[in-house]
Enzyme design. Structure first.
Site, PDB file in Angstrom:
ATOM      1  N   SER A   1      38.980  46.369  66.589  1.00 30.73           N
ATOM      2  CA  SER A   1      39.426  45.440  67.631  1.00 30.73           C
ATOM      3  C   SER A   1      40.393  46.054  68.633  1.00 30.73           C
ATOM      4  CB  SER A   1      40.062  44.207  66.986  1.00 30.73           C
ATOM      5  OG  SER A   1      41.125  44.570  66.137  1.00 30.73           O
TER       6      SER A   1
ATOM      7  N   HIS B   1      33.842  42.030  67.076  1.00 33.69           N
ATOM      8  CA  HIS B   1      33.681  42.613  68.419  1.00 33.69           C
ATOM      9  C   HIS B   1      32.337  43.301  68.632  1.00 33.69           C
ATOM     10  CE1 HIS B   1      37.911  41.840  69.368  1.00 33.69           C
ATOM     11  NE2 HIS B   1      38.078  42.050  68.081  1.00 33.69           N
TER      12      HIS B   1
ATOM     13  N   LYS C   1      34.563  35.417  70.555  1.00 32.30           N
ATOM     14  CA  LYS C   1      34.546  36.594  71.417  1.00 32.30           C
ATOM     15  C   LYS C   1      33.280  36.584  72.289  1.00 32.30           C
ATOM     16  CE  LYS C   1      38.128  38.111  68.762  1.00 32.30           C
ATOM     17  NZ  LYS C   1      38.573  38.275  67.382  1.00 32.30           N
TER      18      LYS C   1
HETATM   19  C1  PLP Z   1      39.555  37.985  66.489  1.00 32.43           C
HETATM   20  C2  PLP Z   1      39.267  38.570  65.166  1.00 32.43           C
HETATM   21  C3  PLP Z   1      39.291  37.778  64.023  1.00 32.43           C
HETATM   22  C4  PLP Z   1      39.748  36.356  64.053  1.00 32.43           C
HETATM   23  O1  PLP Z   1      38.786  35.524  64.569  1.00 32.43           O
HETATM   24  P1  PLP Z   1      39.215  34.091  65.115  1.00 32.43           P
HETATM   25  O2  PLP Z   1      37.974  33.319  65.148  1.00 32.43           O
HETATM   26  O3  PLP Z   1      39.812  34.333  66.458  1.00 32.43           O
HETATM   27  O4  PLP Z   1      40.228  33.548  64.135  1.00 32.43           O
HETATM   28  C5  PLP Z   1      38.894  38.343  62.835  1.00 32.43           C
HETATM   29  N1  PLP Z   1      38.536  39.642  62.762  1.00 32.43           N
HETATM   30  C6  PLP Z   1      38.544  40.445  63.838  1.00 32.43           C
HETATM   31  C7  PLP Z   1      38.137  41.872  63.687  1.00 32.43           C
HETATM   32  C8  PLP Z   1      38.922  39.941  65.073  1.00 32.43           C
HETATM   33  O5  PLP Z   1      38.958  40.729  66.128  1.00 32.43           O
END
Ligand code: PLP
Length: 400
Positions: free
Chosen positions: A178, A206, A238
Site C-alpha cells: 500500500s 491495491h 479503492k
Molecule cells: C485500505 C487497506 C485496508 C483497509 O481497507 P478498508 O476497507 O479501508 O478498511 C486493508 N488492507 C490494505 C492493504 C489496505 O490498503
C-alpha cells in the site's frame, strides 16, 4: 497530574513532525477536488479507476435505495443479508475464480475476522514486515505467535517457517504494497508456504482493479489457484470506488468465516445500496480495460518525467508511485511546497512507514489526464532541487 496526560503526548507528536491534520473535502473524489475551500489537483486518493464518482455507479446506488432504503438494518446472520449482498458475493466469486466469497463491512474488519477465525494461541502467523496496519493488528489480536519476515523475501520466510513447530501456520502479505507500490512474489511465497504446510493469505486491496487481466489482481498476475492461495482478500473502497471488503476462497473457508469470524457476525451489514453500486463498479472495473491502459500511460509519463528531473522513485509499476524523502520533516516540507503550486500529495510518515522512510505518496487514477501529470511534473520541477538535495543526503542512511 492525571494519568491521562493527553496534552503531553499530543505535543510530542507535534514536535516529532508526526501530527496528523484532516483536510476538509468539499467535493466528490476526482482529479480536481475542493480541499479546505480551495480547488486543487490531487494525487493521493485510492480511487485508481475513477469509479468513486462514476455516473453509472451513482445511478445503481440511487436505484437500490428505492428498493432497499439506506441502512443494512441488522447483521448478516440476523436479517441484514440482502439479495444485493448475495448477488455481489456470487459475482465476486466468479470474478476471482474462487468457489465462494463473503463480504465484510471494511477491509480492516475482514483482516481481523479472517486471521482470528483461523488462528489462536497455539498457532503462528508470519507477516511481511511492510504489511498494512490492519494485517499487523489482526495478527496480534488473534493471539497467535507473531513473526515478521524481510520484505518480499521468501528465503527469510522459509527460515522462520523451518524453526516453527506450531500446527497451523499462516503466511500473510499485501498483494500490491500500500505504501510502496511494489508487488509481493506470491508464487515463491506460496511454494515456500506449501512446503512447510502453511497457508498463504494475500490482501490485495491495491491490486484489484489495477493489475492482472480484467483487474483480477496479483492472484491473476501469478496465476494462483485456490490451493496455491487459499485466502484472498480484496477491498471495495479503492479501485472499486465504493466501500467494504471481501474474502474469496474455498467453500469450507467461507463457511468457517460465516460461523466464526466475529467481525462478520457482530456488526451491521454494509448498506445494500453499496452492494448494488459495487455490482456496477465490478462490471466497469472488469470490462473497461482502457482505464488500466490509460493508467499505465500516465505512470510511464510520470516515471520518465521524474527521471529527467533526476528524482528517484521506488521500484513500482502500479498506480502507487512514492517519492522517498527520509525524515517526516522533509515529507511535510515537500508536501507544503507542492500545495503552494496547487498540487495535493500527502506526506506519509511513521508509524505508517518505518522511521527515516517518510515519503510523498503519489497515486494516479484513470480519471487523471496527461495534462494533469504535466502539471504535477512542472510543480515537481520547481521543488525538485530541494528533493534532489534531500535524496542525496538521505541516501546514505537508506543504504544502511
Ligand atoms: C485500505 C487497506 C485496508 C483497509 O481497507 P478498508 O476497507 O479501508 O478498511 C486493508 N488492507 C490494505 C492493504 C489496505 O490498503
Amino acid at each position: 497530574m492525571s494519568a491521562f496526560n493527553l496534552d503531553a503526548a499530543l505535543a510530542k507528536r507535534r514536535d516529532d513532525n508526526l501530527y496528523r491534520e484532516r483536510k476538509l473535502l468539499g467535493s466528490a473524489q476526482g482529479p480536481e477536488v475542493i480541499v479546505d475551500g480551495r480547488k486543487t489537483l490531487a494525487f493521493c486518493s485510492n480511487d485508481y479507476l475513477g469509479l468513486a464518482n462514476h455516473p453509472e455507479v451513482i445511478a445503481s446506488f440511487r436505484k437500490a435505495t428505492d428498493q432497499y432504503g439506506v441502512g443494512g438494518g441488522a447483521s448478516h446472520l440476523v436479517i441484514g443479508h440482502s439479495e444485493a449482498h448475495h448477488k455481489l458475493e456470487e459475482e465476486l466469486a466468479e470474478f476471482t475464480g474462487r468457489p465462494r466469497v463473503i463480504l465484510f463491512s471494511t477491509g480492516y474488519m475482514a483482516n481481523i475476522g479472517v486471521i482470528s477465525a483461523l488462528l489462536g494461541k497455539r498457532d503462528a502467523v508470519f507477516q511481511d514486515r511492510l504489511n498494512h496496519a490492519s494485517l499487523i493488528d489482526a495478527g496480534q489480536l488473534s493471539g497467535a505467535r507473531f513473526q515478521r519476515y524481510l520484505h518480499n523475501d521468501p528465503a527469510s520466510l522459509e527460515l522462520k517457517l523451518q524453526r516453527s513447530e506450531t500446527e497451523r501456520k499462516l503466511v500473510v502479505t499485501d498483494g500490491v504494497f500500500s505504501m510502496d507500490g511494489d508487488i509481493a512474489p506470491v508464487r515463491e511465497l506460496s511454494t515456500v508456504a506449501r512446503k512447510h504446510d502453511a497457508w498463504l493469505m494475500v490482501d490485495d486491496a491495491h491490486g484489484f482493479g489495477s493489475v492482472g487481466i480484467g483487474g483480477r489482481g496479483v492472484a491473476d498476475l501469478h496465476d494462483m489457484s485456490t490451493e496455491d492461495l487459499p485466502v484472498l482478500v480484496g477491498t471495495l473502497g479503492k479501485a472499486f470506488g465504493t466501500a467494504g471488503a471481501f474474502v474469496a476462497g474455498s467453500e469450507a473457508l467461507i463457511e468457517t468465516l460465516v460461523q466464526f469470524a466475529r467481525t462478520y457476525i457482530y456488526t451491521t451489514s454494509m448498506p445494500p445500496a453499496v452492494a448494488e453500486a459495487t455490482r456496477t463498479s465490478l462490471r466497469l472495473l472488469r470490462d473497461e480495460e482502457w482505464r488500466r491502459e490509460h493508467l499505465k500511460d500516465l505512470i510511464d509519463q510520470f516515471r520518465s518525467g521524474c527521471e529527467q528531473l533526476g528524482l528517484e522513485l521506488m521500484e513500482s509499476n502500479t498506480p502507487i508511485q512514492p517519492i522517498l524523502v527520509g525524515t517526516a520533516e522533509n515529507a511535510l516540507a515537500m508536501s507544503a511546497a507542492l500545495a503552494e503550486e496547487g498540487i495535493l500529495v500527502t506526506a506519509i510518515r511513521p508509524p505508517t512507514v518505518p522511521n527515516g522512510m517518510s515519503r510523498l505518496r503519489v497515486t494516479f487514477s484513470a480519471s487523471h489526464t496527461t495534462e494533469h501529470v504535466n502539471r504535477l511534473l512542472s510543480a515537481l520541477e520547481k521543488v525538485s532541487k530541494n528533493i534532489n538535495g534531500i535524496q542525496a543526503r538521505e541516501k546514505m542512511k537508506w543504504q544502511q
